[in-house]
Design an enzyme around this catalytic site. Structure first.
Site, PDB file in Angstrom:
ATOM      1  N   HIS A  40      35.522 -26.871  31.963  1.00 27.55           N
ATOM      2  CA  HIS A  40      36.920 -27.044  32.135  1.00 27.55           C
ATOM      3  C   HIS A  40      37.801 -27.036  30.989  1.00 27.55           C
ATOM      4  O   HIS A  40      37.420 -27.411  29.970  1.00 27.55           O
ATOM      5  CB  HIS A  40      36.982 -28.650  32.888  1.00 27.55           C
ATOM      6  CG  HIS A  40      38.028 -28.704  33.601  1.00 27.55           C
ATOM      7  ND1 HIS A  40      39.257 -29.303  32.887  1.00 27.55           N
ATOM      8  CD2 HIS A  40      38.599 -28.573  35.143  1.00 27.55           C
ATOM      9  CE1 HIS A  40      40.423 -29.615  33.754  1.00 27.55           C
ATOM     10  NE2 HIS A  40      39.885 -29.239  35.242  1.00 27.55           N
TER      11      HIS A  40
ATOM     12  N   ASP B  28      34.469 -28.281  41.782  1.00 20.03           N
ATOM     13  CA  ASP B  28      34.305 -27.124  42.726  1.00 20.03           C
ATOM     14  C   ASP B  28      32.692 -26.919  43.011  1.00 20.03           C
ATOM     15  O   ASP B  28      32.402 -26.338  43.857  1.00 20.03           O
ATOM     16  CB  ASP B  28      34.740 -25.873  42.340  1.00 20.03           C
ATOM     17  CG  ASP B  28      36.338 -25.999  42.235  1.00 20.03           C
ATOM     18  OD1 ASP B  28      36.773 -26.421  43.114  1.00 20.03           O
ATOM     19  OD2 ASP B  28      36.892 -25.339  41.166  1.00 20.03           O
TER      20      ASP B  28
END
Ligand code: CMC
Length: 429
Positions: free
Chosen positions: A306, A363
């Site tokens: 991320h 996710d």
């Protein structure tokens, strides 16, 4: 006294003010930099650049913290509903009982979609990706629901906001039904937001759909976790497009397009495709990890890493727990969950992933929850989009209400040819 930083360029020194956020984050305000020095800053991907000041969402990427309007996302996932969280994001405070009832009633009131829009859906090629369809349809909403000439600007925005949150959910379910050749199921006034969505997706005249409370809870959690994430790619797209003062539908349509990308919202679909590939025997877990580490291979471990979180994504922790409890309670077995767990275990102990601070993001496990709810893989990113709507709206609204909101117009450092004369076609080559 206000903190300042000195910038020395050649024999010139200028002072720039430091802005301090409510959580102690510091930013150098470079508004006057170009005017005073002729220099600009260069920051590919904007990793060091704040594009706005905002009071909506706080993230601490090092500690794995996420709060909406100050409230930790863990508390919201545990106690709130998606509708209540949407209200919080858009209005800045949790609603009273009366305000929540009114908001829910308005969502019901605006939940129908113009019947003529069905024709659009029917004419899309069957293989169209639902994100492309959703982005176009949201843009088309402005034509079907033009500005209300009699209302005030604020009332117009409130109605547009409610329409969007309510209709996007109906449109998503409608597109699924039409793609399957099934009869469209209309929203039911007695059902709450999440139950209504599940019912519109799965109710069938010959096989009534039972709305399980565990599914409703899981969907609320999924959407709460996706509701906002400060200045991410799609939100920045909404703010950027919105800064040209287009209508809200057009700005949200741009956000949906940005979210579609596999590095952003499209990752939830990519994760499941990757896990399915491993399950089908196409790739081994160890091979997938090796490929992700190989610089010559463009492959990345989807659902890992991320831009902001350099630790475990707090949303991933919550969705993993939701996933485990949903599958356990309903005795659903999904071989992809076992593969995901194995992959996570291998990656978390691999030196490359440790050195690069790569941890599971939201996710990684969310697709398994969506599969358990019966959502088809190609609709996963649409599910993310429905969840992100309140955040996009809140961020757009914050920009629109800010008297200092300027047209987004970044600069560049030009590296192309200097002045070059035009050469006629017969004299080239
Ligand atoms: N697998 C393997 N290597 C990775 C990964 C990954 N998933 N993510 C980053 N890296 C490596 C990358 O190769 C680079 O290595 P090096 O420095 O040795 O060249 C280093 O880590 C930094 O990568 P970056 O692309 O500069 O970092 P970024 O901050 O731009 O990347 C990211 C953020 C999300 C685009 C990236 O981690 C990624 O592509 N992840 C996979 C896609 C994904 O899961 N996206 C969902 C993000 S969460 C949902 C959302 O908010 O949209």
């Amino acid at each position: 006294m206000q903190e300042k930083v000195k910038v020395i360029i050649g024999d010139k020194t200028i002072e720039l003010p430091v802005i301090i956020g409510s959580e102690g984050e510091k930013a150098i305000d470079i508004t006057a930099l170009r005017q005073q020095t002729g220099y600009i800053t260069l920051d590919p991907g904007f990793a060091n650049t704040g594009s706005c000041v905002s009071s909506i969402t706080f993230m601490d990427g090092e500690k794995g913290v996420l709060r909406y309007r100050g409230i930790p996302v863990e508390q919201l996932a545990e106690n709130s509903t998606f509708v209540e969280t949407a209200y919080l994001l858009i209005n800045g405070v949790l609603p009273t009982k009366k305000e929540l009832e009114r908001f829910s009633a308005l969502l019901n009131q605006h939940s129908l979609v113009h019947e003529d829009m069905k024709i659009f859906y029917q004419n899309y090629p069957r293989h169209s990706h639902p994100m492309g369809i959703l982005s176009s349809m949201v843009n088309a909403l402005r034509s079907f629901y033009p500005e209300l000439p009699t209302s005030s600007a604020e009332e117009e925005i409130n109605i547009t906001v409610t329409r969007l949150i309510s209709k996007v959910r109906t449109m998503a379910a409608m597109s699924y039904k039409i793609s399957r050749g099934h009869k469209v199921v209309y929203p039911h006034p007695e059902l709450d937001y999440c139950s209504n969505f599940l019912n519109m997706m799965f109710e069938n005249p010959v096989k009534p759909y039972e709305i399980k409370k565990e599914f409703v809870k899981a969907l609320n959690v999924f959407w709460i976790l996706h509701a906002d994430h400060e200045q991410n790619c799609s939100t920045s797209a909404v703010r950027l497009v919105g800064s040209a003062r287009v209508n809200l539908y057009a700005a949200i349509s741009a956000g949906i397009s940005a979210l579609w990308g596999p590095l952003h919202g499209g990752a939830n679909q990519a994760v499941i495709e990757m896990l399915k590939q491993i399950h089908a025997g196409g790739e081994k877990v160890s091979r997938i990890v090796e490929r992700a580490k190989d610089r010559k291979d463009p492959f990345r471990l989807m659902g890992f890493g991320h831009r902001v979180y350099k630790t475990y994504d707090p949303r991933a922790k919550i969705i993993k727990k939701t996933c485990d409890s949903l599958l356990d309670t309903l005795h659903i077995s999904d071989p992809l969950l076992d593969i995901a767990r194995e992959l996570e275990e291998v990656a978390l102990h691999d030196q490359y992933f440790i050195d690069h601070n790569l941890y599971p993001n939201v996710d990684f496990y969310s697709g398994i929850v969506l599969r358990a709810l019966g959502i088809p893989t190609n609709m996963f990113t649409v599910m993310f989009a429905i969840g992100r709507l309140p955040g996009w709206i809140a961020q757009w609204k914050e920009g629109a209400d800010d008297p200092k909101w300027k047209l987004y117009r970044p600069r560049q450092v030009y590296t192309g040819p200097t002045t070059t004369d035009y050469v006629g076609i017969d004299k080239r080559g």
